[in-house]
Design a protein around this motif. Sequence first.
Motif, mmCIF file in Angstrom:
data_model
loop_
_atom_site.group_PDB
_atom_site.id
_atom_site.type_symbol
_atom_site.label_atom_id
_atom_site.label_comp_id
_atom_site.label_asym_id
_atom_site.label_seq_id
_atom_site.Cartn_x
_atom_site.Cartn_y
_atom_site.Cartn_z
ATOM 1 N N GLY A 1 54.778 19.819 41.252
ATOM 2 C CA GLY A 1 55.867 19.064 40.629
ATOM 3 C C GLY A 1 55.244 17.903 39.874
ATOM 4 N N GLU A 2 55.184 18.001 38.562
ATOM 5 C CA GLU A 2 54.477 16.992 37.757
ATOM 6 C C GLU A 2 55.219 16.768 36.444
ATOM 7 N N LEU A 3 55.394 15.500 36.086
ATOM 8 C CA LEU A 3 55.985 15.149 34.799
ATOM 9 C C LEU A 3 54.866 14.977 33.776
ATOM 10 N N VAL A 4 54.983 15.688 32.668
ATOM 11 C CA VAL A 4 54.038 15.575 31.561
ATOM 12 C C VAL A 4 54.790 14.866 30.439
ATOM 13 N N LEU A 5 54.283 13.718 30.052
ATOM 14 C CA LEU A 5 54.989 12.867 29.087
ATOM 15 C C LEU A 5 54.734 13.275 27.641
ATOM 16 N N TYR A 6 55.740 13.024 26.786
ATOM 17 C CA TYR A 6 55.506 13.111 25.354
ATOM 18 C C TYR A 6 54.641 11.896 24.992
ATOM 19 N N PRO A 7 53.724 12.033 24.036
ATOM 20 C CA PRO A 7 52.820 10.924 23.702
ATOM 21 C C PRO A 7 53.546 9.629 23.348
ATOM 22 N N GLN A 8 54.627 9.732 22.558
ATOM 23 C CA GLN A 8 55.348 8.520 22.171
ATOM 24 C C GLN A 8 56.018 7.859 23.372
ATOM 25 N N ARG A 9 56.467 8.658 24.343
ATOM 26 C CA ARG A 9 57.084 8.097 25.550
ATOM 27 C C ARG A 9 56.027 7.417 26.414
ATOM 28 N N GLN A 10 54.851 8.024 26.503
ATOM 29 C CA GLN A 10 53.768 7.399 27.259
ATOM 30 C C GLN A 10 53.406 6.047 26.646
ATOM 31 N N ALA A 11 53.271 6.018 25.317
ATOM 32 C CA ALA A 11 52.927 4.764 24.631
ATOM 33 C C ALA A 11 53.983 3.693 24.894
ATOM 34 N N ALA A 12 55.258 4.068 24.860
ATOM 35 C CA ALA A 12 56.335 3.096 25.104
ATOM 36 C C ALA A 12 56.278 2.574 26.537
ATOM 37 N N LEU A 13 56.033 3.465 27.498
ATOM 38 C CA LEU A 13 55.956 3.028 28.894
ATOM 39 C C LEU A 13 54.761 2.102 29.130
ATOM 40 N N SER B 1 64.049 14.224 29.234
ATOM 41 C CA SER B 1 64.053 13.224 28.159
ATOM 42 C C SER B 1 62.673 12.626 27.890
ATOM 43 N N GLU B 2 61.847 12.488 28.919
ATOM 44 C CA GLU B 2 60.544 11.840 28.748
ATOM 45 C C GLU B 2 59.407 12.806 28.454
ATOM 46 N N GLY B 3 59.667 14.094 28.614
ATOM 47 C CA GLY B 3 58.604 15.077 28.403
ATOM 48 C C GLY B 3 58.980 16.416 28.978
ATOM 49 N N VAL B 4 58.059 16.978 29.765
ATOM 50 C CA VAL B 4 58.265 18.284 30.376
ATOM 51 C C VAL B 4 57.949 18.166 31.863
ATOM 52 N N TYR B 5 58.901 18.598 32.692
ATOM 53 C CA TYR B 5 58.666 18.595 34.135
ATOM 54 C C TYR B 5 58.166 19.977 34.524
ATOM 55 N N VAL B 6 56.980 20.018 35.115
ATOM 56 C CA VAL B 6 56.338 21.266 35.535
ATOM 57 C C VAL B 6 56.588 21.422 37.031
ATOM 58 N N SER B 7 57.216 22.532 37.423
ATOM 59 C CA SER B 7 57.474 22.767 38.845
ATOM 60 C C SER B 7 57.154 24.213 39.188
ATOM 61 N N GLY B 8 56.858 24.445 40.454
ATOM 62 C CA GLY B 8 56.542 25.794 40.911
ATOM 63 C C GLY B 8 55.518 25.762 42.019
ATOM 64 N N SER B 9 54.618 26.736 41.988
ATOM 65 C CA SER B 9 53.613 26.811 43.043
ATOM 66 C C SER B 9 52.345 27.481 42.541
ATOM 67 N N VAL B 10 51.270 27.277 43.318
ATOM 68 C CA VAL B 10 49.992 27.935 43.064
ATOM 69 C C VAL B 10 49.474 28.482 44.392
ATOM 70 N N ARG B 11 49.012 29.717 44.355
ATOM 71 C CA ARG B 11 48.401 30.355 45.515
ATOM 72 C C ARG B 11 46.954 30.661 45.173
#
Length: 189
Positions: free
Chosen positions: A90-102, A57-67
Amino acid sequence: MDLRSPFAASLASLPHQEGARIPWSRRIPAPADMGLEMIGVPEGGDLDIDLELNSVSEGVYVSGSVRAPIAGNCARCLREIAGSVDEPIGELVLYPQRQAALVEEGDEEAGQMPVVDSDHIDLEPIVRDAVVLSLPFVPLCKGDCRGICPGCGQLWEDLPEGHAHEAPADRGDPLAALEARFRAEEEGE
Protein backbone atom coordinates in the motif's frame (compact mmCIF):
# COMPACT_ATOMS: atom_id res chain seq x y z
CA MET A 1 13.81 5.26 -14.37
CA ASP A 2 14.53 2.60 -16.96
CA LEU A 3 11.25 2.22 -18.89
CA ARG A 4 12.44 -1.19 -20.14
CA SER A 5 12.50 -2.54 -16.57
CA PRO A 6 9.87 -5.20 -15.87
CA PHE A 7 9.00 -3.13 -12.76
CA ALA A 8 8.06 -0.04 -14.83
CA ALA A 9 4.28 0.26 -14.74
CA SER A 10 2.74 2.41 -17.47
CA LEU A 11 -0.07 4.75 -16.47
CA ALA A 12 -1.13 5.44 -20.07
CA SER A 13 -4.44 3.60 -19.59
CA LEU A 14 -5.17 5.08 -16.13
CA PRO A 15 -7.35 8.20 -16.33
CA HIS A 16 -6.35 11.10 -14.04
CA GLN A 17 -9.82 10.88 -12.54
CA GLU A 18 -10.22 9.98 -8.87
CA GLY A 19 -11.47 6.44 -8.44
CA ALA A 20 -10.16 5.17 -11.78
CA ARG A 21 -8.16 1.97 -11.44
CA ILE A 22 -6.27 -0.57 -13.46
CA PRO A 23 -4.93 -4.00 -12.50
CA TRP A 24 -1.19 -4.74 -12.73
CA SER A 25 -0.09 -8.35 -12.26
CA ARG A 26 3.24 -9.82 -13.23
CA ARG A 27 5.63 -12.66 -12.45
CA ILE A 28 9.08 -11.09 -12.44
CA PRO A 29 12.48 -12.62 -11.63
CA ALA A 30 13.86 -11.13 -8.41
CA PRO A 31 16.74 -8.71 -8.81
CA ALA A 32 20.01 -9.21 -6.92
CA ASP A 33 20.32 -8.18 -3.28
CA MET A 34 16.64 -8.38 -2.37
CA GLY A 35 17.16 -9.32 1.23
CA LEU A 36 19.25 -9.05 4.35
CA GLU A 37 22.62 -10.50 5.27
CA MET A 38 21.29 -13.88 6.43
CA ILE A 39 18.07 -14.26 4.40
CA GLY A 40 16.46 -12.96 1.22
CA VAL A 41 14.83 -13.70 -2.09
CA PRO A 42 17.18 -15.74 -4.29
CA GLU A 43 18.24 -13.80 -7.37
CA GLY A 44 15.94 -14.85 -10.22
CA GLY A 45 13.30 -16.27 -7.85
CA ASP A 46 9.73 -15.62 -8.98
CA LEU A 47 8.12 -12.49 -7.56
CA ASP A 48 4.37 -12.88 -8.01
CA ILE A 49 3.06 -9.32 -7.95
CA ASP A 50 -0.68 -8.64 -7.96
CA LEU A 51 -1.47 -4.92 -7.74
CA GLU A 52 -4.13 -2.37 -8.44
CA LEU A 53 -3.17 1.16 -9.48
CA ASN A 54 -5.77 3.65 -8.23
CA SER A 55 -5.98 7.26 -9.39
CA VAL A 56 -6.24 9.67 -6.44
CA SER A 57 -6.00 13.46 -6.27
CA GLU A 58 -2.32 13.50 -5.25
CA GLY A 59 -1.09 10.73 -7.53
CA VAL A 60 -1.55 6.98 -7.77
CA TYR A 61 -2.24 4.67 -4.84
CA VAL A 62 -0.61 1.27 -5.39
CA SER A 63 -2.24 -1.58 -3.46
CA GLY A 64 -2.09 -5.36 -3.56
CA SER A 65 0.42 -7.99 -2.61
CA VAL A 66 3.71 -9.65 -3.50
CA ARG A 67 4.61 -13.30 -2.99
CA ALA A 68 8.21 -14.44 -3.10
CA PRO A 69 10.39 -17.40 -2.13
CA ILE A 70 13.00 -16.78 0.54
CA ALA A 71 16.17 -18.66 1.43
CA GLY A 72 18.98 -18.15 3.86
CA ASN A 73 20.69 -19.49 6.93
CA CYS A 74 19.70 -19.84 10.56
CA ALA A 75 21.47 -17.19 12.64
CA ARG A 76 22.17 -19.70 15.44
CA CYS A 77 23.13 -22.96 13.72
CA LEU A 78 23.73 -21.83 10.11
CA ARG A 79 21.42 -24.52 8.66
CA GLU A 80 19.80 -23.61 5.37
CA ILE A 81 16.23 -22.40 5.69
CA ALA A 82 13.64 -21.77 3.00
CA GLY A 83 10.11 -20.52 2.83
CA SER A 84 8.06 -17.77 1.28
CA VAL A 85 6.54 -14.41 2.10
CA ASP A 86 3.19 -12.99 1.06
CA GLU A 87 3.18 -9.31 1.87
CA PRO A 88 0.60 -6.57 1.38
CA ILE A 89 1.53 -3.42 -0.52
CA GLY A 90 0.00 0.00 0.00
CA GLU A 91 1.97 3.00 -1.27
CA LEU A 92 1.06 6.47 -2.52
CA VAL A 93 3.07 7.58 -5.56
CA LEU A 94 2.86 11.34 -5.96
CA TYR A 95 2.53 13.39 -9.12
CA PRO A 96 5.72 15.52 -9.42
CA GLN A 97 3.85 18.82 -9.11
CA ARG A 98 2.04 17.58 -5.98
CA GLN A 99 5.32 16.47 -4.43
CA ALA A 100 6.85 19.89 -5.13
CA ALA A 101 3.85 21.65 -3.55
CA LEU A 102 4.01 19.46 -0.44
CA VAL A 103 7.75 20.03 -0.05
CA GLU A 104 7.22 23.78 -0.44
CA GLU A 105 4.57 23.60 2.31
CA GLY A 106 7.20 22.04 4.60
CA ASP A 107 6.27 18.37 4.34
CA GLU A 108 9.72 16.76 4.67
CA GLU A 109 8.41 13.21 4.11
CA ALA A 110 6.95 14.14 0.72
CA GLY A 111 10.47 14.63 -0.64
CA GLN A 112 11.22 10.95 0.07
CA MET A 113 8.05 9.53 -1.47
CA PRO A 114 8.01 7.81 -4.88
CA VAL A 115 7.00 9.98 -7.84
CA VAL A 116 5.27 9.35 -11.17
CA ASP A 117 7.96 9.72 -13.85
CA SER A 118 7.16 10.05 -17.57
CA ASP A 119 3.67 8.59 -16.96
CA HIS A 120 5.26 5.50 -15.34
CA ILE A 121 5.81 4.20 -11.82
CA ASP A 122 8.96 2.32 -10.82
CA LEU A 123 7.51 -0.49 -8.70
CA GLU A 124 10.86 -2.09 -7.80
CA PRO A 125 11.54 -0.01 -4.66
CA ILE A 126 7.94 -0.46 -3.51
CA VAL A 127 8.09 -4.24 -3.96
CA ARG A 128 11.61 -4.41 -2.48
CA ASP A 129 10.52 -2.51 0.65
CA ALA A 130 7.49 -4.77 1.16
CA VAL A 131 9.57 -7.94 0.90
CA VAL A 132 12.74 -6.87 2.72
CA LEU A 133 10.92 -5.22 5.63
CA SER A 134 8.99 -8.47 6.20
CA LEU A 135 12.15 -10.57 6.59
CA PRO A 136 13.36 -11.53 10.06
CA PHE A 137 16.54 -9.70 11.05
CA VAL A 138 17.59 -12.84 12.95
CA PRO A 139 16.23 -15.79 10.95
CA LEU A 140 15.89 -19.09 12.82
CA CYS A 141 15.36 -22.60 11.47
CA LYS A 142 12.96 -23.10 14.38
CA GLY A 143 11.99 -20.96 17.34
CA ASP A 144 13.86 -23.05 19.90
CA CYS A 145 17.06 -23.56 17.89
CA ARG A 146 19.91 -23.95 20.39
CA GLY A 147 22.65 -23.22 17.86
CA ILE A 148 26.11 -24.78 17.88
CA CYS A 149 28.59 -25.58 20.62
CA PRO A 150 31.31 -22.90 20.58
CA GLY A 151 33.88 -25.50 21.67
CA CYS A 152 33.44 -28.09 18.92
CA GLY A 153 31.06 -26.53 16.38
CA GLN A 154 28.52 -29.37 16.56
CA LEU A 155 24.77 -28.74 16.73
CA TRP A 156 23.68 -28.62 20.38
CA GLU A 157 20.67 -30.81 19.60
CA ASP A 158 22.99 -33.57 18.30
CA LEU A 159 25.20 -33.55 21.41
CA PRO A 160 24.57 -35.64 24.53
CA GLU A 161 23.12 -34.12 27.71
CA GLY A 162 25.86 -32.53 29.82
CA HIS A 163 28.20 -31.94 26.87
CA ALA A 164 30.97 -29.54 27.89
CA HIS A 165 34.55 -28.60 27.08
CA GLU A 166 37.37 -27.87 29.45
CA ALA A 167 37.82 -24.14 29.83
CA PRO A 168 41.10 -22.81 28.40
CA ALA A 169 43.83 -21.80 30.82
CA ASP A 170 43.39 -18.26 32.16
CA ARG A 171 45.54 -15.97 30.07
CA GLY A 172 44.83 -12.92 32.16
CA ASP A 173 42.94 -9.87 31.06
CA PRO A 174 44.50 -8.66 27.78
CA LEU A 175 42.83 -5.25 28.05
CA ALA A 176 44.18 -4.73 31.56
CA ALA A 177 47.66 -5.68 30.35
CA LEU A 178 47.43 -3.22 27.45
CA GLU A 179 46.23 -0.45 29.78
CA ALA A 180 49.12 -1.14 32.17
CA ARG A 181 51.60 -0.93 29.29
CA PHE A 182 50.18 2.42 28.11
CA ARG A 183 50.29 3.82 31.67
CA ALA A 184 53.90 2.72 32.04
CA GLU A 185 54.80 4.39 28.74
CA GLU A 186 53.08 7.62 29.81
CA GLU A 187 54.89 7.68 33.15
CA GLY A 188 58.20 7.05 31.39
CA GLU A 189 57.88 10.17 29.20
